[in-house]
Design an enzyme around this catalytic site. Structure first.
Site, PDB file in Angstrom:
ATOM      1  N   GLY A  36     -10.694  11.641 -23.856  1.00 10.43           N
ATOM      2  CA  GLY A  36     -12.094  11.129 -23.746  1.00 10.43           C
ATOM      3  C   GLY A  36     -12.461  10.019 -25.172  1.00 10.43           C
ATOM      4  O   GLY A  36     -11.484   9.885 -25.660  1.00 10.43           O
ATOM      5  N   SER A  77      -4.704  14.879 -15.392  1.00  9.45           N
ATOM      6  CA  SER A  77      -4.659  14.336 -14.158  1.00  9.45           C
ATOM      7  C   SER A  77      -3.724  13.233 -13.818  1.00  9.45           C
ATOM      8  O   SER A  77      -4.292  12.333 -12.804  1.00  9.45           O
ATOM      9  CB  SER A  77      -6.034  13.948 -13.808  1.00  9.45           C
ATOM     10  OG  SER A  77      -6.777  13.033 -14.657  1.00  9.45           O
ATOM     11  N   TYR A 141      -0.085  18.674 -10.120  1.00  9.27           N
ATOM     12  CA  TYR A 141      -1.485  18.394 -10.328  1.00  9.27           C
ATOM     13  C   TYR A 141      -2.438  18.825  -9.098  1.00  9.27           C
ATOM     14  O   TYR A 141      -3.293  19.694  -9.584  1.00  9.27           O
ATOM     15  CB  TYR A 141      -1.729  16.791 -10.353  1.00  9.27           C
ATOM     16  CG  TYR A 141      -3.264  16.191 -10.255  1.00  9.27           C
ATOM     17  CD1 TYR A 141      -4.109  16.698 -11.226  1.00  9.27           C
ATOM     18  CD2 TYR A 141      -3.550  15.347  -9.469  1.00  9.27           C
ATOM     19  CE1 TYR A 141      -5.344  16.188 -11.203  1.00  9.27           C
ATOM     20  CE2 TYR A 141      -5.004  14.723  -9.517  1.00  9.27           C
ATOM     21  CZ  TYR A 141      -5.701  15.314 -10.323  1.00  9.27           C
ATOM     22  OH  TYR A 141      -7.047  14.851 -10.065  1.00  9.27           O
TER      23      TYR A 141
HETATM   24  N1  LIG Z   1      -9.920   9.332 -11.822  1.00 10.34           N
HETATM   25  C1  LIG Z   1      -9.691   9.457 -10.480  1.00 10.34           C
HETATM   26  O1  LIG Z   1      -9.514   8.680  -9.757  1.00 10.34           O
HETATM   27  C2  LIG Z   1      -9.948  10.955  -9.977  1.00 10.34           C
HETATM   28  C3  LIG Z   1      -9.702  11.233  -8.714  1.00 10.34           C
HETATM   29  C4  LIG Z   1      -9.935  12.493  -8.231  1.00 10.34           C
HETATM   30  C5  LIG Z   1     -10.215  13.472  -9.214  1.00 10.34           C
HETATM   31  N2  LIG Z   1     -10.426  13.268 -10.349  1.00 10.34           N
HETATM   32  C6  LIG Z   1     -10.895  14.471 -11.249  1.00 10.34           C
HETATM   33  O2  LIG Z   1     -12.083  14.170 -12.198  1.00 10.34           O
HETATM   34  C7  LIG Z   1     -11.799  14.633 -13.374  1.00 10.34           C
HETATM   35  C8  LIG Z   1     -11.965  13.320 -14.364  1.00 10.34           C
HETATM   36  O3  LIG Z   1     -11.157  12.435 -14.070  1.00 10.34           O
HETATM   37  P1  LIG Z   1     -11.232  11.087 -15.191  1.00 10.34           P
HETATM   38  O4  LIG Z   1     -10.368   9.922 -14.482  1.00 10.34           O
HETATM   39  O5  LIG Z   1     -12.588  10.988 -15.606  1.00 10.34           O
HETATM   40  O6  LIG Z   1     -10.285  11.825 -16.316  1.00 10.34           O
HETATM   41  P2  LIG Z   1     -10.481  11.344 -17.953  1.00 10.34           P
HETATM   42  O7  LIG Z   1      -9.060  11.680 -18.411  1.00 10.34           O
HETATM   43  O8  LIG Z   1     -10.869  10.011 -18.127  1.00 10.34           O
HETATM   44  O9  LIG Z   1     -11.288  12.670 -18.437  1.00 10.34           O
HETATM   45  C9  LIG Z   1     -11.078  13.746 -18.440  1.00 10.34           C
HETATM   46  C10 LIG Z   1     -11.543  14.228 -19.917  1.00 10.34           C
HETATM   47  O10 LIG Z   1     -11.417  15.750 -19.830  1.00 10.34           O
HETATM   48  C11 LIG Z   1     -10.876  15.949 -21.445  1.00 10.34           C
HETATM   49  N3  LIG Z   1     -10.311  17.284 -21.497  1.00 10.34           N
HETATM   50  C12 LIG Z   1      -8.897  17.344 -20.866  1.00 10.34           C
HETATM   51  N4  LIG Z   1      -8.402  18.503 -21.203  1.00 10.34           N
HETATM   52  C13 LIG Z   1      -9.562  19.120 -21.792  1.00 10.34           C
HETATM   53  C14 LIG Z   1      -9.694  20.628 -22.406  1.00 10.34           C
HETATM   54  N5  LIG Z   1      -8.795  21.594 -22.255  1.00 10.34           N
HETATM   55  N6  LIG Z   1     -10.839  20.858 -22.919  1.00 10.34           N
HETATM   56  C15 LIG Z   1     -11.728  19.947 -23.355  1.00 10.34           C
HETATM   57  N7  LIG Z   1     -11.623  18.605 -22.859  1.00 10.34           N
HETATM   58  C16 LIG Z   1     -10.549  18.380 -21.964  1.00 10.34           C
HETATM   59  C17 LIG Z   1     -10.397  14.755 -21.862  1.00 10.34           C
HETATM   60  O11 LIG Z   1     -10.294  14.380 -23.269  1.00 10.34           O
HETATM   61  C18 LIG Z   1     -11.250  13.645 -21.063  1.00 10.34           C
HETATM   62  O12 LIG Z   1     -12.277  12.942 -21.774  1.00 10.34           O
HETATM   63  C19 LIG Z   1     -10.413  15.525 -13.557  1.00 10.34           C
HETATM   64  O13 LIG Z   1     -10.844  16.609 -13.181  1.00 10.34           O
HETATM   65  C20 LIG Z   1      -9.798  14.615 -12.206  1.00 10.34           C
HETATM   66  O14 LIG Z   1      -8.720  15.434 -12.015  1.00 10.34           O
HETATM   67  C21 LIG Z   1     -10.310  12.071 -10.852  1.00 10.34           C
END
Ligand SMILES: NC(=O)c1ccc[n+]([C@@H]2O[C@H](COP(=O)([O-])OP(=O)(O)OC[C@H]3O[C@@H](n4cnc5c(N)ncnc54)[C@H](O)[C@@H]3O)[C@@H](O)[C@H]2O)c1
Length: 325
Positions: A36, A77, A141
């Site tokens: 993030g 992810s 995943y």
């Molecule tokens: N992007 C997509 O198209 C999509 C589709 C389906 C589901 N999702 C789900 O949505 C969520 C967000 O996706 P995104 O694309 O915004 O991902 P992203 O990687 O941009 O955001 C995830 C955030 O979680 C934080 N993080 C990860 N592990 C951590 C931990 N152990 N402790 C604290 N913080 C932690 C990261 O620093 C990051 O800011 C995820 O759970 C993902 O599985 C995303």
């Protein structure tokens, strides 16, 4: 309400935080910044740089904030990475997730909205995918997301935790403030936009001989602000105690082919996008689209923003962000 958002400094999380604050909620972002960006967290929100695995610290932060509910978006992810390093995915998505649930219990927080994924379905036999279809993930995943969903059911039975899991495929687009900044970038729309911006030489289409309307794969793309709206609606629905439910989020209609995405990016950006065609990738189904009928009926959610808005917002955000950076 006071809402803690794990992963709130990530792509979707940052837009969920915006939507919550627009609705008058107070927000605590919990994020270890592994992926993030600190600069996405609004000044009016609290920020805790904590890894979810640090259960005691998370419990303390939740209790001090007076948290009423959690939106859980923190996760690893990347599908390919999950196949190469399954341990990382079990540790973060299951281990970190369970630590969060125990921290919530310690802080007496009994409501959670979980950002799951449509990858829990694997390669479904029929389209569009409905919630009662078999869940047979084909990578760690999807498997670890499903494991956490199942844990939610057991926590509901044992401790009365209320939860809603949202299963969706591809988030895309941007708000005026926040857009997609992944490194590495693996998602189609930002990759095609990078090609339009001249930051990437070409776009590779993996397979143009699928049994679809133009031979390329059909996928679901949902505007990140529509996703944020679904998370806020789910939060409101948690007012009903003891529920444990999963909803699909889909873009409606027939989805979009890879070629349709490229054509839409050409139309929005007015730029050339060189393409190359490569063989199909193993494990890429021809069509993946989710049905939103159930969440439409129960929570009144429907995607509002069409493909043009998704691409236009992502393009504007990209140009603005490049200029600002
Ligand atoms: N992007 C997509 O198209 C999509 C589709 C389906 C589901 N999702 C789900 O949505 C969520 C967000 O996706 P995104 O694309 O915004 O991902 P992203 O990687 O941009 O955001 C995830 C955030 O979680 C934080 N993080 C990860 N592990 C951590 C931990 N152990 N402790 C604290 N913080 C932690 C990261 O620093 C990051 O800011 C995820 O759970 C993902 O599985 C995303």
């Amino acid at each position: 309400m006071r809402v803690a958002v794990t992963g709130g400094a990530g792509y979707i999380g940052s837009v969920v935080v915006e939507a919550l604050m627009d609705r008058g909620h107070q927000v605590l972002v919990i994020d270890n910044l592994s992926k993030g960006h600190r600069d996405t967290v609004p000044r009016d929100a609290l920020f805790a740089d904590i890894d979810l695995i640090d259960q005691a610290k998370v419990a303390c932060a939740l209790a001090e904030f007076g948290t009423g509910a959690v939106i859980h978006m923190a996760a690893s992810s990347l599908v390919g990475e999950s196949v190469a390093s399954p341990g990382k995915y079990y540790a973060n998505n299951v281990g970190g997730g369970i630590a969060l649930l125990e921290a919530m219990r310690a802080a007496s927080v009994m409501r959670i909205v979980f950002s799951s994924t449509a990858a829990v379905y694997g390669e479904p036999a029929k389209q569009p995918i409905e919630e009662h279809d078999p869940t047979v993930p084909t990578n760690p995943y999807g498997e670890t997301k499903l494991a956490f969903e199942r844990a939610l059911r057991w926590f509901a039975g044992a401790h009365g935790l209320s939860s809603i899991s949202l299963r969706y495929f591809n988030a895309a687009g941007a708000s005026a403030l926040n857009g997609e900044r992944h490194d590495p970038e693996t998602h189609l729309i930002p990759l095609v936009l990078q090609a339009a911006a001249g930051e990437r030489q070409s776009i590779t289409i993996f397979g143009d001989d699928y049994p679809t309307r133009d031979g390329t794969c059909v996928r679901d793309y949902i505007h990140v602000q529509d996703l944020a709206d679904a998370h806020v609606r789910a939060l409101d629905a948690l007012d009903r105690a003891g529920i444990c439910r999963a909803y699909n989020l889909g873009c409606g209609g027939d989805g979009y082919t890879v070629k349709e995405i490229i054509a839409a990016v050409r139309a929005v950006t007015d730029r050339e996008i060189p393409i190359e065609v490569a063989p199909r990738r193993p494990g890429d189904p021809a069509v993946l689209i989710a049905s939103s009928a159930r969440i439409g009926d129960d929570l009144g959610w429907r995607p509002q923003r069409p493909l043009h808005d998704i691409i236009d917002s992502a393009w504007r955000w990209m140009l603005h962000h490049r200029k600002a950076g």
